[in-house]
Design a protein around this motif. Structure first.
Motif, mmCIF file in Angstrom:
data_model
loop_
_atom_site.group_PDB
_atom_site.id
_atom_site.type_symbol
_atom_site.label_atom_id
_atom_site.label_comp_id
_atom_site.label_asym_id
_atom_site.label_seq_id
_atom_site.Cartn_x
_atom_site.Cartn_y
_atom_site.Cartn_z
ATOM 1 N N VAL A 12 0.837 -1.208 0.000
ATOM 2 C CA VAL A 12 0.000 0.000 0.000
ATOM 3 C C VAL A 12 0.870 1.255 0.000
ATOM 4 N N LEU A 13 1.907 1.276 0.836
ATOM 5 C CA LEU A 13 2.789 2.441 0.890
ATOM 6 C C LEU A 13 3.517 2.650 -0.444
ATOM 7 N N ALA A 14 3.947 1.555 -1.076
ATOM 8 C CA ALA A 14 4.633 1.669 -2.368
ATOM 9 C C ALA A 14 3.692 2.199 -3.446
ATOM 10 N N ARG A 15 2.460 1.731 -3.449
ATOM 11 C CA ARG A 15 1.493 2.216 -4.440
ATOM 12 C C ARG A 15 1.208 3.698 -4.243
ATOM 13 N N ILE A 16 1.115 4.112 -2.993
ATOM 14 C CA ILE A 16 0.852 5.530 -2.733
ATOM 15 C C ILE A 16 2.017 6.396 -3.228
ATOM 16 N N GLY A 17 3.259 5.979 -2.928
ATOM 17 C CA GLY A 17 4.417 6.771 -3.354
ATOM 18 C C GLY A 17 4.535 6.862 -4.862
ATOM 19 N N VAL A 18 4.438 5.732 -5.551
ATOM 20 C CA VAL A 18 4.559 5.729 -7.012
ATOM 21 C C VAL A 18 3.380 6.457 -7.652
ATOM 22 N N GLY A 19 2.186 6.258 -7.091
ATOM 23 C CA GLY A 19 1.009 6.922 -7.654
ATOM 24 C C GLY A 19 1.074 8.432 -7.541
ATOM 25 N N VAL A 20 1.591 8.932 -6.427
ATOM 26 C CA VAL A 20 1.709 10.387 -6.258
ATOM 27 C C VAL A 20 2.671 10.973 -7.296
ATOM 28 N N VAL A 21 3.788 10.302 -7.557
ATOM 29 C CA VAL A 21 4.758 10.791 -8.551
ATOM 30 C C VAL A 21 4.133 10.825 -9.944
ATOM 31 N N LEU A 67 -3.426 3.509 -9.125
ATOM 32 C CA LEU A 67 -2.427 2.783 -8.335
ATOM 33 C C LEU A 67 -2.675 2.964 -6.839
ATOM 34 N N ILE A 68 -2.976 4.171 -6.438
ATOM 35 C CA ILE A 68 -3.210 4.422 -5.016
ATOM 36 C C ILE A 68 -4.418 3.634 -4.516
ATOM 37 N N ALA A 69 -5.485 3.611 -5.315
ATOM 38 C CA ALA A 69 -6.695 2.893 -4.902
ATOM 39 C C ALA A 69 -6.581 1.388 -5.092
ATOM 40 N N GLY A 70 -5.655 0.943 -5.924
ATOM 41 C CA GLY A 70 -5.554 -0.484 -6.215
ATOM 42 C C GLY A 70 -6.650 -0.947 -7.146
ATOM 43 N N LEU A 71 -7.013 -0.114 -8.110
ATOM 44 C CA LEU A 71 -8.104 -0.415 -9.033
ATOM 45 C C LEU A 71 -7.536 -0.767 -10.404
ATOM 46 N N GLY A 72 -7.886 -1.953 -10.885
ATOM 47 C CA GLY A 72 -7.422 -2.377 -12.205
ATOM 48 C C GLY A 72 -5.913 -2.409 -12.306
ATOM 49 N N LEU A 73 -5.267 -2.962 -11.308
ATOM 50 C CA LEU A 73 -3.799 -2.918 -11.263
ATOM 51 C C LEU A 73 -3.125 -3.585 -12.463
ATOM 52 N N PRO A 74 -3.584 -4.720 -12.960
ATOM 53 C CA PRO A 74 -2.896 -5.294 -14.132
ATOM 54 C C PRO A 74 -2.906 -4.365 -15.341
ATOM 55 N N ILE A 75 -4.048 -3.749 -15.634
ATOM 56 C CA ILE A 75 -4.133 -2.854 -16.796
ATOM 57 C C ILE A 75 -3.415 -1.537 -16.511
ATOM 58 N N THR A 76 -3.655 -0.985 -15.324
ATOM 59 C CA THR A 76 -3.025 0.290 -14.972
ATOM 60 C C THR A 76 -1.509 0.174 -14.970
ATOM 61 N N GLY A 77 -0.997 -0.885 -14.361
ATOM 62 C CA GLY A 77 0.456 -1.071 -14.333
ATOM 63 C C GLY A 77 1.045 -1.250 -15.720
ATOM 64 N N ALA A 78 0.320 -1.975 -16.594
ATOM 65 C CA ALA A 78 0.825 -2.187 -17.954
ATOM 66 C C ALA A 78 0.861 -0.876 -18.744
ATOM 67 N N LEU A 79 -0.172 -0.038 -18.618
ATOM 68 C CA LEU A 79 -0.195 1.241 -19.339
ATOM 69 C C LEU A 79 0.919 2.169 -18.862
ATOM 70 N N LEU A 80 1.129 2.220 -17.569
ATOM 71 C CA LEU A 80 2.201 3.073 -17.039
ATOM 72 C C LEU A 80 3.581 2.538 -17.433
ATOM 73 N N PHE A 81 3.724 1.222 -17.493
ATOM 74 C CA PHE A 81 5.002 0.640 -17.915
ATOM 75 C C PHE A 81 5.308 1.009 -19.370
ATOM 76 N N VAL A 82 4.303 0.958 -20.250
ATOM 77 C CA VAL A 82 4.495 1.356 -21.651
ATOM 78 C C VAL A 82 4.882 2.834 -21.740
ATOM 79 N N ASP A 83 4.257 3.665 -20.915
ATOM 80 C CA ASP A 83 4.583 5.099 -20.899
ATOM 81 C C ASP A 83 6.045 5.326 -20.526
ATOM 82 N N MET A 84 6.528 4.588 -19.523
ATOM 83 C CA MET A 84 7.913 4.749 -19.098
ATOM 84 C C MET A 84 8.899 4.159 -20.115
ATOM 85 N N VAL A 85 8.495 3.113 -20.809
ATOM 86 C CA VAL A 85 9.370 2.566 -21.859
ATOM 87 C C VAL A 85 9.558 3.593 -22.975
#
Length: 242
Positions: A12-21, A67-85
């Motif tokens: 939860v703490l990791a999701r909050i930190g990454v989500g805020v950034v 990310l902070i709410a933990g909603l749709g983490l597989p899709i949300t994480g994949a979209l953010l990963f593509v953005d960072m790539v």
């Protein structure tokens, strides 16, 4: 193990930190405007700068909140990963590791690398159990039979506890049945003596009464002789034919 409560709290703490950034960078692009962001991307050599500006701005803002709410983490994480790539390949790869080297801004890839790996971890299921996704899944998979089974188990355990604490009742004594007295026997009824049978008077003994013939009949226990017919001409008042 990932199922431990300590891991869930750390996730939860990791999701909050990454989500805020992510939300901060997305809001920065939206506040600057899509046009200004696309021109900046065009100057950095990013292909399709307008589409890339819209994608990065809204994915980072909304994806950070998810990310902070933990909603749709597989899709949300994949979209953010593509953005960072995309940011790593087209902007930061040739600038070195550090964002700032001493007093010089190098614009290195250390930040996009960390954010991209964290997004990949959340997409792979590393968001812990304290998420909206887990709450929805548990609610859908929970069946009414499970609730009934849990209630039955709780009631069974409670009955066992009550049986252990409750003293056993003493066996009740059976009441002694009173002796049943025999009913008094009815007095014997003596038979009444039979009436004496009438006896015929001896032959020849008239007893001062008229005797009958053998054809006499019994009347009330006595023989009654029938009246004899008189022959015509024997009646004193009968003179006979003249």
């Amino acid at each position: 193990m990932r199922t431990r409560p300590l891991y869930d709290i750390a996730a939860v703490l990791a999701r909050i930190g990454v989500g805020v950034v992510f939300m901060a960078h997305g809001w920065q692009k939206i506040e600057a405007g899509v046009t200004a962001t696309s021109e900046s991307f065009d100057g950095l050599g990013v292909p399709l700068p307008t589409a890339a500006a819209v994608y990065s701005a809204f994915v980072e803002l909304l994806g950070g909140a998810a990310l902070i709410a933990g909603l749709g983490l597989p899709i949300t994480g994949a979209l953010l990963f593509v953005d960072m790539v995309g940011a790593f390949v087209f902007v930061h790869a040739g600038e070195g590791l550090f964002l700032v080297d001493g007093t010089t801004v190098e614009n290195g890839f250390e930040l996009v690398l960390v954010l991209g790996m964290a997004s990949l971890l959340f997409a792979a299921g590393g968001g812990g159990r304290l998420t909206v996704d887990q709450w929805i899944v548990r609610k859908r998979l929970r069946r009414p039979e499970d609730d009934e089974g849990e209630e039955d188990a709780k009631s069974f355990v409670e009955s066992l506890r009550q049986a252990e604490t409750k003293p056993l009742p003493k066996p009740a004594r059976k009441p002694s049945s009173p002796r049943q007295e025999k009913p008094p026997s009815a007095p014997r009824q003596e038979k009444a003596p039979a009436p004496p049978e009438p006896t015929d008077p001896p032959a020849g003994d008239t007893g001062g009464k008229n005797t009958g013939t053998e054809d006499d009949t019994l009347v009330a226990g006595r023989r009654k002789s029938p009246r004899r017919r008189r022959a015509p001409g024997t009646d004193p008042g009968d003179t006979g034919p003249t």
